[in-house]
Design a protein around this motif. Structure first.
Motif: not given
Length: 87
Positions: A2, A4, A14, A52
């Motif tokens: 992901r 962010l 996101e 992430y």
């Protein structure tokens, strides 16, 4: 993994990224000289997988990105350990 985002017009947004390593800038290559979001942190799980990537707006400091990432509890949420990205 992901992506962010902290700051700017897409703050707190996101999106999914493909690949095993996040790009240093997002979008990767605009070709138009526009300011891009810069990679600040990478969160990895215990097995070393990137869970992430935290990107900051062009005008935001590393300290502010870290503060916001801590406040949003990305490490806990993704069960990963964050490390600062060295440019």
């Amino acid at each position: 993994m992901r992506a962010l985002f902290v700051g700017g017009v897409v703050d707190n947004s996101e999106m999914d990224l493909e690949g095993s390593q996040p790009p240093v800038h997002y979008p990767e290559d605009t070709g138009g000289g526009h300011s891009r979001y810069r990679l600040h942190q990478v969160g990895k799980t215990r097995d070393g997988t990137v869970a992430y990537a935290v990107y900051g707006a062009p005008d935001i400091t590393d300290e502010e990105v870290s503060r916001v990432a801590d406040e949003r509890a990305y490490e806990r949420r993704f069960e990963a350990e964050a490390s600062l990205f060295e440019h």
